[in-house]
Design a protein around this motif. Structure first.
Motif, PDB file in Angstrom:
ATOM      1  N   MET B  96       0.826  -1.204   0.000  1.00 32.78           N
ATOM      2  CA  MET B  96       0.000   0.000   0.000  1.00 32.78           C
ATOM      3  C   MET B  96       0.863   1.257   0.000  1.00 32.78           C
ATOM      4  N   THR B  97       0.375   2.258  -0.680  1.00 35.88           N
ATOM      5  CA  THR B  97       1.067   3.547  -0.651  1.00 35.88           C
ATOM      6  C   THR B  97       0.690   4.287   0.627  1.00 35.88           C
ATOM      7  N   ASP B  98       1.472   5.269   0.977  1.00 39.03           N
ATOM      8  CA  ASP B  98       1.159   6.065   2.158  1.00 39.03           C
ATOM      9  C   ASP B  98      -0.226   6.696   2.021  1.00 39.03           C
ATOM     10  N   ALA B  99      -0.538   7.132   0.818  1.00 36.16           N
ATOM     11  CA  ALA B  99      -1.830   7.769   0.584  1.00 36.16           C
ATOM     12  C   ALA B  99      -2.965   6.778   0.837  1.00 36.16           C
ATOM     13  N   GLU B 100      -2.802   5.559   0.387  1.00 39.32           N
ATOM     14  CA  GLU B 100      -3.846   4.554   0.578  1.00 39.32           C
ATOM     15  C   GLU B 100      -4.064   4.274   2.057  1.00 39.32           C
ATOM     16  N   ILE B 101      -2.959   4.185   2.796  1.00 39.56           N
ATOM     17  CA  ILE B 101      -3.075   3.923   4.233  1.00 39.56           C
ATOM     18  C   ILE B 101      -3.791   5.076   4.915  1.00 39.56           C
ATOM     19  N   GLU B 102      -3.432   6.279   4.513  1.00 41.26           N
ATOM     20  CA  GLU B 102      -4.070   7.451   5.107  1.00 41.26           C
ATOM     21  C   GLU B 102      -5.566   7.453   4.815  1.00 41.26           C
ATOM     22  N   GLN B 103      -5.894   7.078   3.602  1.00 40.79           N
ATOM     23  CA  GLN B 103      -7.298   7.005   3.194  1.00 40.79           C
ATOM     24  C   GLN B 103      -8.059   6.003   4.067  1.00 40.79           C
ATOM     25  N   LEU B 104      -7.399   4.881   4.320  1.00 45.62           N
ATOM     26  CA  LEU B 104      -8.004   3.839   5.151  1.00 45.62           C
ATOM     27  C   LEU B 104      -8.234   4.371   6.563  1.00 45.62           C
ATOM     28  N   SER B 105      -7.258   5.097   7.041  1.00 42.51           N
ATOM     29  CA  SER B 105      -7.367   5.666   8.392  1.00 42.51           C
ATOM     30  C   SER B 105      -8.538   6.641   8.469  1.00 42.51           C
ATOM     31  N   GLN B 106      -8.680   7.430   7.429  1.00 46.75           N
ATOM     32  CA  GLN B 106      -9.784   8.390   7.402  1.00 46.75           C
ATOM     33  C   GLN B 106     -11.131   7.676   7.373  1.00 46.75           C
ATOM     34  N   LEU B 107     -11.163   6.541   6.705  1.00 49.26           N
ATOM     35  CA  LEU B 107     -12.400   5.755   6.678  1.00 49.26           C
ATOM     36  C   LEU B 107     -12.788   5.361   8.099  1.00 49.26           C
ATOM     37  N   LEU B 108     -11.789   5.016   8.896  1.00 44.93           N
ATOM     38  CA  LEU B 108     -12.074   4.638  10.287  1.00 44.93           C
ATOM     39  C   LEU B 108     -12.557   5.838  11.093  1.00 44.93           C
ATOM     40  N   ASP B 109     -12.004   7.005  10.790  1.00 47.73           N
ATOM     41  CA  ASP B 109     -12.510   8.214  11.446  1.00 47.73           C
ATOM     42  C   ASP B 109     -14.000   8.361  11.161  1.00 47.73           C
ATOM     43  N   HIS B 110     -14.338   8.154   9.939  1.00 49.85           N
ATOM     44  CA  HIS B 110     -15.737   8.264   9.549  1.00 49.85           C
ATOM     45  C   HIS B 110     -16.585   7.236  10.292  1.00 49.85           C
ATOM     46  N   HIS B 111     -16.050   6.047  10.442  1.00 56.72           N
ATOM     47  CA  HIS B 111     -16.784   5.008  11.172  1.00 56.72           C
ATOM     48  C   HIS B 111     -17.008   5.449  12.616  1.00 56.72           C
ATOM     49  N   GLU B 112     -15.964   6.005  13.206  1.00 52.82           N
ATOM     50  CA  GLU B 112     -16.068   6.434  14.592  1.00 52.82           C
ATOM     51  C   GLU B 112     -17.184   7.455  14.755  1.00 52.82           C
ATOM     52  N   GLN B 113     -17.245   8.374  13.834  1.00 47.80           N
ATOM     53  CA  GLN B 113     -18.313   9.379  13.879  1.00 47.80           C
ATOM     54  C   GLN B 113     -19.674   8.715  13.773  1.00 47.80           C
ATOM     55  N   SER B 114     -19.785   7.750  12.870  1.00 51.09           N
ATOM     56  CA  SER B 114     -21.065   7.062  12.688  1.00 51.09           C
ATOM     57  C   SER B 114     -21.487   6.380  13.975  1.00 51.09           C
ATOM     58  N   ILE B 115     -20.513   5.740  14.631  1.00 50.24           N
ATOM     59  CA  ILE B 115     -20.835   5.049  15.873  1.00 50.24           C
ATOM     60  C   ILE B 115     -21.231   6.049  16.953  1.00 50.24           C
ATOM     61  N   ALA B 116     -20.442   7.130  17.060  1.00 47.41           N
ATOM     62  CA  ALA B 116     -20.737   8.150  18.062  1.00 47.41           C
ATOM     63  C   ALA B 116     -22.134   8.722  17.845  1.00 47.41           C
ATOM     64  N   ALA B 117     -22.463   8.955  16.583  1.00 47.56           N
ATOM     65  CA  ALA B 117     -23.781   9.501  16.270  1.00 47.56           C
ATOM     66  C   ALA B 117     -24.868   8.451  16.448  1.00 47.56           C
ATOM     67  N   ASP B 118     -24.435   7.219  16.704  1.00 48.66           N
ATOM     68  CA  ASP B 118     -25.375   6.126  16.916  1.00 48.66           C
ATOM     69  C   ASP B 118     -26.420   6.068  15.818  1.00 48.66           C
ATOM     70  N   GLU B 119     -25.917   5.890  14.623  1.00 51.59           N
ATOM     71  CA  GLU B 119     -26.803   5.952  13.454  1.00 51.59           C
ATOM     72  C   GLU B 119     -27.722   4.744  13.364  1.00 51.59           C
ATOM     73  N   GLY B 120     -28.491   4.552  14.392  1.00 49.02           N
ATOM     74  CA  GLY B 120     -29.504   3.505  14.401  1.00 49.02           C
ATOM     75  C   GLY B 120     -29.103   2.230  13.680  1.00 49.02           C
ATOM     76  N   GLN B 121     -29.270   2.210  12.410  1.00 46.72           N
ATOM     77  CA  GLN B 121     -29.090   0.996  11.651  1.00 46.72           C
ATOM     78  C   GLN B 121     -27.660   0.453  11.723  1.00 46.72           C
ATOM     79  N   HIS B 122     -27.491  -0.660  12.371  1.00 51.02           N
ATOM     80  CA  HIS B 122     -26.253  -1.418  12.281  1.00 51.02           C
ATOM     81  C   HIS B 122     -26.039  -1.774  10.811  1.00 51.02           C
ATOM     82  N   TYR B 123     -27.121  -1.686  10.079  1.00 51.92           N
ATOM     83  CA  TYR B 123     -27.076  -1.879   8.634  1.00 51.92           C
ATOM     84  C   TYR B 123     -25.904  -1.119   8.026  1.00 51.92           C
TER      85      TYR B 123
END
Lengths: 244, 244
Positions: B96-123
């Motif tokens: 993986m390139t550094d950019a790809e890894i960073e992108q992956l990390s940002q995806l997890l940030d987004h997940h964290e926000q989704s969980i914090a916001a408790d977006e109802g659907q585990h879907y």
DNA sequence: TTGACCCATATTGTCGACAATAATCTACGG
DNA sequence: CCGTAGATTATTGTCGACAATATGGGTCAA
């Protein structure tokens, strides 16, 4: 009686693996259909199943070609194989019956005899090797692993070997590695079995890659401009070393 | 424009994964063909491709059915996944390139926000999880691994989850495990990345198996004799815990 | 009532033909 | 002489129909 696409699948698969259909060669539906005395329907289905096994590549509205792999693809296959077969060995250490393990051990005895008798054709030795790995995969009793290994990867490995006409200068080494794996199975040591299998296949990968590099270099020497229409990949059949 | 069997493949796949076509349900060619306004030919090809992805099982001259898996098959899939995805993580640490890894990390940030916001659907959370694993597999830059994981196993995993309507009570745990893996990627530590990924998936396997066992027990309670003709598997949609 | 056997029905397997697209060859112009 | 554009040819994509087989229902006998 079997269904028609099934028969065609196996016939074409053998032709590809044994090099009778050369890498890059085009597979015209009408031509093959008439050759095998069937309609285009069943033959088309057989080609799609070959595509699923990665033995042919089909481009929409363009047709199918026998795979023409490069070093990267070869490495990809061996890495996937390392992962899957390592896991298969781990599972087999717990799932195989004593009888199955004994049977596997006897298969290795048979291989030893074949090597000692120096049965000329590494051809047979290769098939024997595939047989060992085939049975061990089955020993995992995991349908997904078996399918992925036996239906997809092993056929590609067979193709690789035939393509390089690689003869193993160390079948004895491979045999001893096989024996070590069986011993781990006997002791029901899944962790060790996985480790040994992964090293075994990693070794095979390196050998195959160097064999491919040699073949590449050789092909570059005897280079003739390959016609793009029917680019029948220059069949470089010289001897290289591959242990597996 | 895409080819017809391709479109049908995706449409049927979504229907199966999302449970609109229930496990064990029969797939009649003529019926589906007329429903989608196509001929039997392309639809037949789509079904065969679904078979290659293990989403349907076809018996010769009998027809195709949506897969109806048991605990063993479920375990098989997760074990194969553990092997393949572990290797993918190992390779990704180098490929993986550094950019790809960073992108992956940002995806997890987004997940964290989704969980914090408790977006109802585990879907949505499930789909996000699949997205993470999907991208990491792609990061291996190994076509064979990507194909086996994304085309075959991930679709089955999606099906499993929908079948159990499993909600993860510890998405935070899963998220931290994902972060640990990304950290290993950052340090280019392939060995660690593989180890973490394997443990992560092994954990998911155990959760899925217990969820399945619970579902089984529940189904046994509300048992109605399922008609063999159109055995529409008793859709037990209660909440269970699955961390992945 | 229950079981097996036979027949009617529906579905899959296979085929040939037509339509749409890609590849090839030819002719023309630069 | 070479490159490009158009037309021709060949191949794939799709369709509907027929034949073979499996499924389901009904009947008859025990």
């Amino acid at each position: 009686m079997e269904t028609l696409p099934e028969q065609l699948l196996f016939r074409l698969q053998e032709q590809i693996v044994r090099g009778e259909l050369t890498p890059g060669q085009r597979l015209a539906e009408s031509e093959l259909a008439s050759r095998y005395g069937v309609s285009r329907g069943p033959l088309r289905e057989a080609i799609r199943r070959l595509e699923a096994r990665r033995l042919v590549e089909v481009a929409p509205r363009t047709g199918a070609r026998v795979v023409d792999f490069d070093a990267e693809q070869l490495a990809d296959v061996y890495q996937a194989r390392e992962a899957l077969e390592g896991m298969a060995a781990r599972l087999a250490a717990q799932a195989m019956t004593d009888a199955e393990i004994e049977q596997l051990s006897q298969l290795l005895d048979h291989h030893e005899q074949s090597i000692a008798a120096d049965e000329g054709q590494h051809y047979l030795q290769d098939e024997g090797d595939v047989d060992f790995h085939y049975r061990l995969a089955a020993g995992s009793h995991n349908a997904v692993l078996v399918g992925m290994l036996c239906d997809e990867l092993y056929q590609l490995v067979r193709l690789f070997r035939h393509r390089f006409s690689s003869v193993r200068d160390r079948p004895i080494t491979a045999l001893s590695e096989h024996r070590a794996i069986v011993e781990a199975l006997r002791e029901r040591d899944g962790e060790l079995a996985e480790l040994l299998m992964r090293r075994h296949i990693a070794k095979a990968r390196r050998s195959a890659l160097s064999a491919f590099a040699d073949a590449q270099a050789n092909a570059a020497g005897t280079k003739v401009k390959s016609a793009s229409t029917e680019r029948t990949a220059t069949k470089s059949s010289f001897q290289t070393t591959t242990s597996d």
